[in-house]
Motif scaffolding. Structure first.
Motif, PDB file in Angstrom:
ATOM      1  N   ILE A 227       0.816  -1.209   0.000  1.00 52.40           N
ATOM      2  CA  ILE A 227       0.000   0.000   0.000  1.00 52.40           C
ATOM      3  C   ILE A 227       0.853   1.264   0.000  1.00 52.40           C
ATOM      4  N   ASP A 228       2.045   1.200   0.544  1.00 48.28           N
ATOM      5  CA  ASP A 228       2.918   2.374   0.600  1.00 48.28           C
ATOM      6  C   ASP A 228       3.511   2.751  -0.753  1.00 48.28           C
ATOM      7  N   ASP A 229       3.239   1.930  -1.783  1.00 47.67           N
ATOM      8  CA  ASP A 229       3.768   2.209  -3.120  1.00 47.67           C
ATOM      9  C   ASP A 229       2.908   3.193  -3.908  1.00 47.67           C
ATOM     10  N   TYR A 230       1.836   3.696  -3.312  1.00 55.67           N
ATOM     11  CA  TYR A 230       0.866   4.479  -4.078  1.00 55.67           C
ATOM     12  C   TYR A 230       0.774   5.916  -3.584  1.00 55.67           C
ATOM     13  N   VAL A 231       0.424   6.808  -4.511  1.00 56.24           N
ATOM     14  CA  VAL A 231       0.363   8.226  -4.188  1.00 56.24           C
ATOM     15  C   VAL A 231      -0.851   8.858  -4.868  1.00 56.24           C
ATOM     16  N   SER A 232      -1.488   9.765  -4.148  1.00 57.09           N
ATOM     17  CA  SER A 232      -2.585  10.549  -4.706  1.00 57.09           C
ATOM     18  C   SER A 232      -2.038  11.890  -5.166  1.00 57.09           C
ATOM     19  N   VAL A 233      -2.514  12.343  -6.329  1.00 53.12           N
ATOM     20  CA  VAL A 233      -2.017  13.574  -6.929  1.00 53.12           C
ATOM     21  C   VAL A 233      -3.197  14.463  -7.315  1.00 53.12           C
ATOM     22  N   THR A 234      -3.052  15.758  -7.099  1.00 56.89           N
ATOM     23  CA  THR A 234      -4.087  16.719  -7.482  1.00 56.89           C
ATOM     24  C   THR A 234      -3.426  17.961  -8.056  1.00 56.89           C
ATOM     25  N   SER A 235      -4.247  18.979  -8.391  1.00 55.00           N
ATOM     26  CA  SER A 235      -3.692  20.192  -8.999  1.00 55.00           C
ATOM     27  C   SER A 235      -4.600  21.391  -8.747  1.00 55.00           C
ATOM     28  N   PHE A 236      -4.261  22.163  -7.724  1.00 55.09           N
ATOM     29  CA  PHE A 236      -5.014  23.381  -7.415  1.00 55.09           C
ATOM     30  C   PHE A 236      -4.054  24.454  -6.919  1.00 55.09           C
ATOM     31  N   THR A 237      -4.433  25.713  -7.123  1.00 56.90           N
ATOM     32  CA  THR A 237      -3.515  26.800  -6.793  1.00 56.90           C
ATOM     33  C   THR A 237      -3.749  27.409  -5.412  1.00 56.90           C
ATOM     34  N   ASP A 251     -16.433  14.085   0.805  1.00 58.20           N
ATOM     35  CA  ASP A 251     -16.212  12.640   0.849  1.00 58.20           C
ATOM     36  C   ASP A 251     -14.789  12.250   1.229  1.00 58.20           C
ATOM     37  N   ASN A 252     -13.896  13.222   1.341  1.00 56.39           N
ATOM     38  CA  ASN A 252     -12.549  12.934   1.844  1.00 56.39           C
ATOM     39  C   ASN A 252     -12.595  12.970   3.370  1.00 56.39           C
ATOM     40  N   TRP A 253     -13.390  12.077   3.931  1.00 63.32           N
ATOM     41  CA  TRP A 253     -13.675  12.083   5.374  1.00 63.32           C
ATOM     42  C   TRP A 253     -12.458  11.730   6.219  1.00 63.32           C
ATOM     43  N   LEU A 254     -11.492  11.048   5.633  1.00 61.01           N
ATOM     44  CA  LEU A 254     -10.250  10.718   6.343  1.00 61.01           C
ATOM     45  C   LEU A 254      -9.231  11.852   6.261  1.00 61.01           C
ATOM     46  N   TRP A 255      -9.528  12.871   5.473  1.00 59.74           N
ATOM     47  CA  TRP A 255      -8.585  13.956   5.209  1.00 59.74           C
ATOM     48  C   TRP A 255      -7.227  13.423   4.759  1.00 59.74           C
ATOM     49  N   GLU A 256      -7.301  12.425   3.876  1.00 57.72           N
ATOM     50  CA  GLU A 256      -6.082  11.900   3.274  1.00 57.72           C
ATOM     51  C   GLU A 256      -5.481  12.958   2.351  1.00 57.72           C
ATOM     52  N   LYS A 257      -4.168  12.995   2.279  1.00 55.32           N
ATOM     53  CA  LYS A 257      -3.488  14.052   1.532  1.00 55.32           C
ATOM     54  C   LYS A 257      -3.098  13.615   0.123  1.00 55.32           C
ATOM     55  N   SER A 258      -3.056  14.606  -0.752  1.00 61.18           N
ATOM     56  CA  SER A 258      -2.591  14.419  -2.125  1.00 61.18           C
ATOM     57  C   SER A 258      -1.419  15.353  -2.385  1.00 61.18           C
ATOM     58  N   VAL A 259      -0.541  14.949  -3.274  1.00 64.18           N
ATOM     59  CA  VAL A 259       0.558  15.821  -3.700  1.00 64.18           C
ATOM     60  C   VAL A 259       0.013  16.790  -4.746  1.00 64.18           C
ATOM     61  N   ASN A 260       0.271  18.061  -4.549  1.00 70.34           N
ATOM     62  CA  ASN A 260      -0.252  19.107  -5.427  1.00 70.34           C
ATOM     63  C   ASN A 260       0.778  19.464  -6.495  1.00 70.34           C
ATOM     64  N   VAL A 261       0.395  19.358  -7.759  1.00 66.82           N
ATOM     65  CA  VAL A 261       1.306  19.649  -8.875  1.00 66.82           C
ATOM     66  C   VAL A 261       0.577  20.501  -9.910  1.00 66.82           C
ATOM     67  N   PRO A 262       1.297  21.177 -10.800  1.00 71.86           N
ATOM     68  CA  PRO A 262       0.627  21.867 -11.906  1.00 71.86           C
ATOM     69  C   PRO A 262      -0.170  20.877 -12.749  1.00 71.86           C
ATOM     70  N   MET A 263      -1.219  21.362 -13.385  1.00 68.40           N
ATOM     71  CA  MET A 263      -2.110  20.443 -14.093  1.00 68.40           C
ATOM     72  C   MET A 263      -1.397  19.726 -15.247  1.00 68.40           C
ATOM     73  N   GLU A 264      -0.406  20.375 -15.841  1.00 70.61           N
ATOM     74  CA  GLU A 264       0.347  19.704 -16.910  1.00 70.61           C
ATOM     75  C   GLU A 264       1.121  18.504 -16.362  1.00 70.61           C
ATOM     76  N   ASP A 265       1.633  18.630 -15.136  1.00 69.73           N
ATOM     77  CA  ASP A 265       2.330  17.500 -14.510  1.00 69.73           C
ATOM     78  C   ASP A 265       1.359  16.385 -14.166  1.00 69.73           C
ATOM     79  N   MET A 266       0.173  16.754 -13.719  1.00 66.95           N
ATOM     80  CA  MET A 266      -0.831  15.742 -13.404  1.00 66.95           C
ATOM     81  C   MET A 266      -1.180  14.929 -14.651  1.00 66.95           C
ATOM     82  N   LYS A 267      -1.376  15.614 -15.761  1.00 64.95           N
ATOM     83  CA  LYS A 267      -1.657  14.912 -17.016  1.00 64.95           C
ATOM     84  C   LYS A 267      -0.461  14.076 -17.453  1.00 64.95           C
ATOM     85  N   ALA A 268       0.753  14.603 -17.273  1.00 66.10           N
ATOM     86  CA  ALA A 268       1.956  13.852 -17.643  1.00 66.10           C
ATOM     87  C   ALA A 268       2.061  12.561 -16.841  1.00 66.10           C
TER      88      ALA A 268
END
Length: 424
Positions: A227-237, A251-268
């Protein structure tokens, strides 16, 4: 069956496609009886052509994946997409094609949400919805079981129908949270679990699967997933890029975190994942007028202004009401001009709640339409009684505009982006 190039039919298909006369649709792997799905549920490679004058989607690359499932009348898309993702990760790692239980995970989340709701005096969010990150949370804390061990169908239905269950759970918790005795009893949780037992079934403490005896925890450990091999990614300023934050949706009731990146990186990251055989969980807004599930596509049509028109088109346009003009914008029968999505537009849509956290799905491939425009092939959990047998195609502008977050294997993140991630 894995994806293969079209061979015998390529010339005829090319002629038909150039005329805009056909759409290429994957033969569904979900035509098999339910009992045989686990053995025959990877993506169908061979394709058939069906008459259409629309997009004419052609799959460019599709990763091996398990069959389309049906969440039916339950708010559990987050679990269906997350479970499908891990099934496909097991396939990618050379494991068996498995059908894992969604409702085992759902039941644990119902319980943990209830504990939190009562501890917060009923002043926090409680609903059937969740995040794909709830799946690894349950997997790591409680384990996982095969579908045949825990179907969650103990209430006279063949498919998931949770309207009554959800209403009862919420009403029960609200009654407890009011604390009419001025002291919470020791019985409330037993009563709550009894409701879940009646509808979904009691938890299996041990079970036998393919001749071996497991607990949910030991079965999870037997699978090739860390499970530690996975990462959530998002893109907001509204948060700095290359930092982590909990995406602010109910619905993010656990307040789990995502790594924030520019939207071009998210698509990449999405592009690199699919190119290298990794699945992607995709949480997105599906309330847009350009989201056409039955027709099998999601696009962001460009707004039409009078200055864009002339002649007969203009004379017709000026006579339409605002409502009629908006409806006409979404009368889509084939490739169209789409909005140019910037980071600012994406953020504005999230801030004013035009973009909402609606649905969890899985990206399993890329495709193109008859004009060569690129799309993502998405596996849904709304059964197979649809034009593309439970799949649909998402344009790049739609992905840019309407993605809430994605979940991927860390190995799928390009190294140039991964090196900017927060270090733990």
């Amino acid at each position: 069956m894995t994806h293969k190039p079209i061979t015998a039919f390529a010339a005829l298909a090319a002629m038909a496609l150039s005329a805009g006369a056909f759409t290429q649709t994957p033969a569904s792997a979900d035509k098999t009886p339910a009992a045989d799905k686990a053995a025959a549920d990877t993506v169908a490679a061979d394709t058939v052509l069906t008459p259409d004058t629309g997009f004419c989607f052609i799959d460019i690359k599709v990763i091996p994946h398990t069959s389309v499932k049906d969440q039916n009348k339950s708010g559990t898309c987050w679990c269906f997409s997350g479970t499908s993702f891990f099934e496909d990760e097991i396939l990618r790692k050379g494991g068996d094609s498995l059908d894992l239980s969604e409702m085992f995970t759902v039941r644990h989340c119902y319980l943990d949400k209830a504990d939190r709701y009562i501890r917060m005096y009923g002043q926090t969010h409680f609903a059937a919805g969740g995040s794909a990150l709830d799946v690894p949370y349950v997997w790591k804390k409680y384990g996982v079981v095969p579908e045949e061990v825990y179907t969650g169908l103990q209430y006279g239905e063949n498919k998931h129908v949770h309207n009554e269950l959800d209403a009862i759970l919420k009403a029960y918790l609200d009654a407890v949270a009011k604390n009419p005795n001025k002291k919470i009893s020791t019985a409330w949780r037993k009563g709550y679990e009894a409701i879940l037992d009646a509808y979904l079934g009691a938890y299996p403490s041990t079970f036998t699967y393919k001749g071996k005896t497991y607990t949910p925890e030991s079965y999870a450990k037997s699978l090739p997933i860390d499970i530690d091999d996975y990462v959530s990614v998002t893109s907001f300023t509204h948060h700095p890029f290359y930092t982590e934050f909990a995406v602010e949706v109910p619905d993010n009731w656990l307040w789990e975190k995502s790594v924030n990146v520019p939207m071009e990186d998210m698509k990449a990251i999405v592009d690199n994942a699919i190119e290298n055989g990794y699945p992607v969980v995709w949480a997105a807004d599906v309330s847009e007028g350009g989201f056409k599930w039955k027709e099998g596509f999601a696009v962001m049509p460009k707004e039409v202004n009078a200055s864009d028109l002339e002649g007969t088109e203009l004379s017709r346009w000026v006579k339409l009401t605002d409502k009629e003009r908006n409806e006409k914008r979404f009368e889509i029968t084939g490739p169209i001009d789409e909005m140019e999505i910037t980071q600012e537009i994406r953020q504005q849509m999230f801030d004013n709640q035009e973009t909402t956290d609606d649905h969890g799905m899985e990206i399993v491939g890329v495709a193109k339409d008859r004009t060569g425009k690129r799309y993502y092939k998405v596996k849904n959990s709304w059964d197979t009684n649809q034009v593309y047998d439970g799949y649909f195609y998402v344009s790049e502008p739609y992905l840019y505009a309407k993605t809430i977050d994605i979940l991927v294997n860390k190995e799928a993140v390009p190294k140039s982006i991964a090196k900017k991630f927060p270090k733990h």
